[in-house]
Enzyme design. Structure first.
Site, PDB file in Angstrom:
ATOM      1  N   ASP A  26      -6.301  -2.679  12.189  1.00  0.00           N
ATOM      2  CA  ASP A  26      -6.406  -1.434  12.946  1.00  0.00           C
ATOM      3  C   ASP A  26      -5.786  -1.564  14.327  1.00  0.00           C
ATOM      4  O   ASP A  26      -5.962  -2.578  15.021  1.00  0.00           O
ATOM      5  CB  ASP A  26      -7.879  -1.037  13.130  1.00  0.00           C
ATOM      6  CG  ASP A  26      -8.487  -0.457  11.877  1.00  0.00           C
ATOM      7  OD1 ASP A  26      -7.749  -0.201  10.917  1.00  0.00           O
ATOM      8  OD2 ASP A  26      -9.718  -0.278  11.863  1.00  0.00           O
TER       9      ASP A  26
ATOM     10  N   ASP B 112       0.839  -1.212   0.000  1.00  0.00           N
ATOM     11  CA  ASP B 112       0.000   0.000   0.000  1.00  0.00           C
ATOM     12  C   ASP B 112       0.868   1.255   0.000  1.00  0.00           C
ATOM     13  O   ASP B 112       0.676   2.152   0.809  1.00  0.00           O
ATOM     14  CB  ASP B 112      -0.959  -0.002   1.197  1.00  0.00           C
ATOM     15  CG  ASP B 112      -1.953   1.163   1.133  1.00  0.00           C
ATOM     16  OD1 ASP B 112      -2.224   1.670   0.026  1.00  0.00           O
ATOM     17  OD2 ASP B 112      -2.455   1.576   2.207  1.00  0.00           O
TER      18      ASP B 112
ATOM     19  N   GLU C 269     -11.883   6.884  16.571  1.00  0.00           N
ATOM     20  CA  GLU C 269     -13.274   6.464  16.675  1.00  0.00           C
ATOM     21  C   GLU C 269     -13.382   5.031  17.182  1.00  0.00           C
ATOM     22  O   GLU C 269     -12.444   4.237  17.069  1.00  0.00           O
ATOM     23  CB  GLU C 269     -13.968   6.592  15.319  1.00  0.00           C
ATOM     24  CG  GLU C 269     -13.480   5.618  14.279  1.00  0.00           C
ATOM     25  CD  GLU C 269     -13.979   5.944  12.893  1.00  0.00           C
ATOM     26  OE1 GLU C 269     -14.659   6.974  12.723  1.00  0.00           O
ATOM     27  OE2 GLU C 269     -13.670   5.172  11.959  1.00  0.00           O
TER      28      GLU C 269
ATOM     29  N   ASN D 125      -3.170   4.636  12.576  1.00  0.00           N
ATOM     30  CA  ASN D 125      -4.494   4.019  12.618  1.00  0.00           C
ATOM     31  C   ASN D 125      -4.375   2.506  12.476  1.00  0.00           C
ATOM     32  O   ASN D 125      -5.198   1.757  12.991  1.00  0.00           O
ATOM     33  CB  ASN D 125      -5.367   4.568  11.479  1.00  0.00           C
ATOM     34  CG  ASN D 125      -6.715   3.894  11.422  1.00  0.00           C
ATOM     35  OD1 ASN D 125      -7.576   4.139  12.251  1.00  0.00           O
ATOM     36  ND2 ASN D 125      -6.903   3.012  10.442  1.00  0.00           N
ATOM     37  N   HIS D 126      -3.340   2.063  11.769  1.00  0.00           N
ATOM     38  CA  HIS D 126      -3.167   0.644  11.505  1.00  0.00           C
ATOM     39  C   HIS D 126      -1.692   0.348  11.269  1.00  0.00           C
ATOM     40  O   HIS D 126      -0.887   1.258  11.065  1.00  0.00           O
ATOM     41  CB  HIS D 126      -3.984   0.221  10.280  1.00  0.00           C
ATOM     42  CG  HIS D 126      -3.713   1.081   9.077  1.00  0.00           C
ATOM     43  ND1 HIS D 126      -4.525   2.121   8.720  1.00  0.00           N
ATOM     44  CD2 HIS D 126      -2.699   1.072   8.167  1.00  0.00           C
ATOM     45  CE1 HIS D 126      -4.043   2.703   7.632  1.00  0.00           C
ATOM     46  NE2 HIS D 126      -2.927   2.093   7.288  1.00  0.00           N
TER      47      HIS D 126
ATOM     48  N   GLU E  55      -5.303  14.761   8.504  1.00  0.00           N
ATOM     49  CA  GLU E  55      -6.147  14.285   7.416  1.00  0.00           C
ATOM     50  C   GLU E  55      -7.502  13.947   8.031  1.00  0.00           C
ATOM     51  O   GLU E  55      -7.639  12.948   8.738  1.00  0.00           O
ATOM     52  CB  GLU E  55      -5.542  13.044   6.759  1.00  0.00           C
ATOM     53  CG  GLU E  55      -6.391  12.555   5.588  1.00  0.00           C
ATOM     54  CD  GLU E  55      -6.045  11.157   5.128  1.00  0.00           C
ATOM     55  OE1 GLU E  55      -6.241  10.868   3.935  1.00  0.00           O
ATOM     56  OE2 GLU E  55      -5.598  10.346   5.965  1.00  0.00           O
TER      57      GLU E  55
ATOM     58  N   ASP F  63      -2.221  10.655   9.646  1.00  0.00           N
ATOM     59  CA  ASP F  63      -3.024   9.916   8.682  1.00  0.00           C
ATOM     60  C   ASP F  63      -4.336   9.444   9.313  1.00  0.00           C
ATOM     61  O   ASP F  63      -4.362   8.997  10.459  1.00  0.00           O
ATOM     62  CB  ASP F  63      -2.220   8.700   8.197  1.00  0.00           C
ATOM     63  CG  ASP F  63      -2.939   7.888   7.149  1.00  0.00           C
ATOM     64  OD1 ASP F  63      -3.224   8.440   6.076  1.00  0.00           O
ATOM     65  OD2 ASP F  63      -3.218   6.702   7.401  1.00  0.00           O
TER      66      ASP F  63
ATOM     67  N   ARG G 109       2.148  14.867   9.510  1.00  0.00           N
ATOM     68  CA  ARG G 109       0.799  14.740   8.976  1.00  0.00           C
ATOM     69  C   ARG G 109       0.210  13.497   9.620  1.00  0.00           C
ATOM     70  O   ARG G 109       0.768  12.406   9.515  1.00  0.00           O
ATOM     71  CB  ARG G 109       0.819  14.582   7.464  1.00  0.00           C
ATOM     72  CG  ARG G 109      -0.546  14.169   6.883  1.00  0.00           C
ATOM     73  CD  ARG G 109      -0.344  13.429   5.578  1.00  0.00           C
ATOM     74  NE  ARG G 109      -1.581  12.917   5.032  1.00  0.00           N
ATOM     75  CZ  ARG G 109      -1.950  11.645   5.066  1.00  0.00           C
ATOM     76  NH1 ARG G 109      -1.191  10.744   5.684  1.00  0.00           N
ATOM     77  NH2 ARG G 109      -3.082  11.256   4.501  1.00  0.00           N
TER      78      ARG G 109
END
Length: 544
Positions: A170, A61, A207, A103-104, A242, A200, A198
């Protein structure tokens, strides 16, 4: 105070290191290659470089599937190379931002490998596990590529949650130990002199993932702690978020001046493309008025596109279809049922329109962000899968591989654009440097003028009404000085009267563009603006 808020008047340039410049002939860009191009970036007028992920990764990715947060991918160089880059950039007055992707992780990260093998491991609680999939309000970020946000792991014998790809489990940021890890990673990179990060996928990071143990007690407190770490650890370090959420939620991520310093302005970006598709100013003017008031230390980061897709998620279906029809008429140009996988030059086509949008992004209230290659009109490669279409190697000259690498073509990390109107033989830096009217030199001029116009980054602003539906006019004011920017979003010439009597305008000094402005009486001007024309004018005032 202004030095503390340096980002207010910055020009940010996003670089994918592995596609910018190869220094050792292995077909992959690297930090030494990037160092060799710093003079080019400096000459462009850039004051801050945002580096896309350059950490060791699993390679599925574009670097966002990280396997080690504390190093540099071996193909890109060493930690010493990174440190040298930061120092060499600093010598040219250029700050550096890096990506904080928390986040992951990759499923190959040692944390996940330990977690899946042992429920008693300290790392088990780092991720989100359950015996069965749990219904959640958010579906996968990648519709059409991922069917669910839950994947069964044979080794663990449980399902794990992943909002992105299934190979990117995650992190459970509600876990105190994960928050400590985030701080350690941030602190590590701050120690090498970077200007900030930054963050991400910021909203997703904080959340709930549908389970009680994944709901942070104080979600925004996590971001406030990051802000405090930045301010404590390094003077003037910033957080750029972001956060692609509706406008009523955006203000929460600025907090009371104690969360993000900057947010990418996705909302404005969506309606910018709608305005361009309609050739009408109102969608853009409307969204500018809708943006929430933010704390005085906050700032919007304005952009034309990023290195993912042009995400049109904030538009309704009808509006999105209008943009598709104008800029992505074929299905293979679209992605994830919400976006466009094209670069600016092939998407917009007309060079006059492309210069117009650069003028817009550099004069709208906020800080401009430019993606590498867009300043020369770099093309895209729709033969590549997904987001890879826009992550093409930089074109430096008309030599083999566009000067990106001396490697054989088959060894390149990604093919250079070698055919059609965007071939590197036609579109490259060297061809444009000596042409004063080239796209590159037009953008360079705008950027360097922008740097001397603090009104855009610091000032208050308002929109000036006109009878021409395609014309956007906004005035930015700062410390008693004012600049008016005019943009014609349609392909027809327009004539109208501009009333700047409120500003006691005696004359207009042209800074950028070739708009004809003839003074009449008491702050009124006759304006003539060409198709896709634009102009920035400093307002000289008269005491009446």
């Amino acid at each position: 105070m202004q030095n503390n808020l340096w980002y207010k008047n910055a020009v940010i340039y996003a670089v994918d290191v592995d596609r910018f410049q190869d220094s050792n002939g292995d077909g992959i860009g690297d930090f030494q290659g990037l160092i060799s191009r710093l003079d080019y970036i400096s000459d462009l007028g850039v004051t801050c470089i945002w580096l896309l992920p350059f950490f060791p990764a699993a390679g599925r990715d574009n670097g966002y599937d990280i396997t080690n947060y504390y190093g540099v991918d071996e193909h890109l160089g060493t930690l010493a190379d990174f440190i040298e880059f930061v120092h060499k950039a600093g010598e040219r007055g250029i700050r550096v931002l890096v990506d904080l992707v928390m986040n992951h992780t990759s499923d190959q990260h040692p944390w996940f490998q330990a977690a899946r093998r042992d429920k008693d491991s300290r790392y088990y609680s780092y991720y989100v596990w359950n015996d069965s999939p749990v219904t959640v309000t958010k579906e996968t970020i990648f519709p059409g590529e991922e069917a669910s946000v839950w994947t069964y792991d044979e080794i663990a014998g449980e399902y794990y949650h992943h909002l992105f790809y299934h190979h990117q489990p995650d992190l459970n940021v509600a876990c105190a130990e994960v928050q400590e890890e985030i701080h350690r990673v941030f602190d590590f990179w701050l120690s090498f002199g970077i200007a900030g990060v930054r963050v991400d996928a910021a909203p997703h990071m904080i959340e709930s993932k549908g389970l009680a143990r994944t709901k942070p007690r104080d979600p925004h407190g996590i971001l406030k702690d990051l802000r405090q770490l930045a301010e404590t650890r390094k003077a003037h370090a910033i957080l750029l978020g972001e956060s692609d959420v509706p406008p009523e939620q955006l203000v929460e991520f600025f907090g009371d001046g104690d969360e993000f310093h900057m947010l990418f302005n996705f909302f404005l970006n969506n309606y910018l493309f709608l305005a361009l598709a309609r050739q009408e100013a109102e969608p853009l003017a409307k969204v500018m008025r809708m943006l929430p008031s933010i704390h005085e230390v906050g700032q919007w980061a304005n952009f034309l596109r990023n290195l993912d897709e042009v995400d049109l998620e904030q538009l309704n279906e009808t509006e999105r279809d209008e943009v598709y029809k104008a800029f992505a008429p074929s299905e293979h140009m679209r992605i994830f049922d919400r976006g466009i996988r094209r670069r600016i030059a092939p998407m917009l086509g007309d060079e006059r329109l492309r210069k117009l949008v650069f003028s817009l992004i550099l004069s709208l209230p906020g800080t401009p962000v430019i993606i590498y290659g867009d300043e020369i009109g770099l093309g895209d490669d729709l033969n590549e899968k997904g987001r890879g279409a826009v992550r093409v190697p930089m074109a430096w000259n008309s030599e083999a591989n566009g000067g990106f690498s001396t490697a054989s073509t088959e060894k390149l990390i990604q093919p250079v654009i070698s055919r059609g109107q965007f071939s590197y033989k036609k579109i490259n830096v060297e061809n444009q440097k000596s042409d004063k009217d080239s796209f590159l030199n037009t953008v360079r001029h705008m950027v360097n003028v922008h740097k001397n116009c603090e009104e855009f980054g610091w000032g208050s602003w308002h929109i000036v009404q006109t009878e021409c539906p395609s014309i956007l006019i906004h005035v930015c004011e700062w410390k008693g000085h004012a600049i008016v920017a005019l943009h014609n979003l349609c392909n027809k010439k327009c004539r109208f009267e501009l009333d700047l009597s409120h500003h006691r305008a005696e004359k207009l000094e042209c800074l950028v563009g070739d708009v004809m402005a003839e003074v009449t009486t008491n702050g009124h001007f006759n304006i003539q603006i060409d198709p896709y024309g634009y102009g920035w004018f400093r307002i000289h005032k008269k005491e009446w």
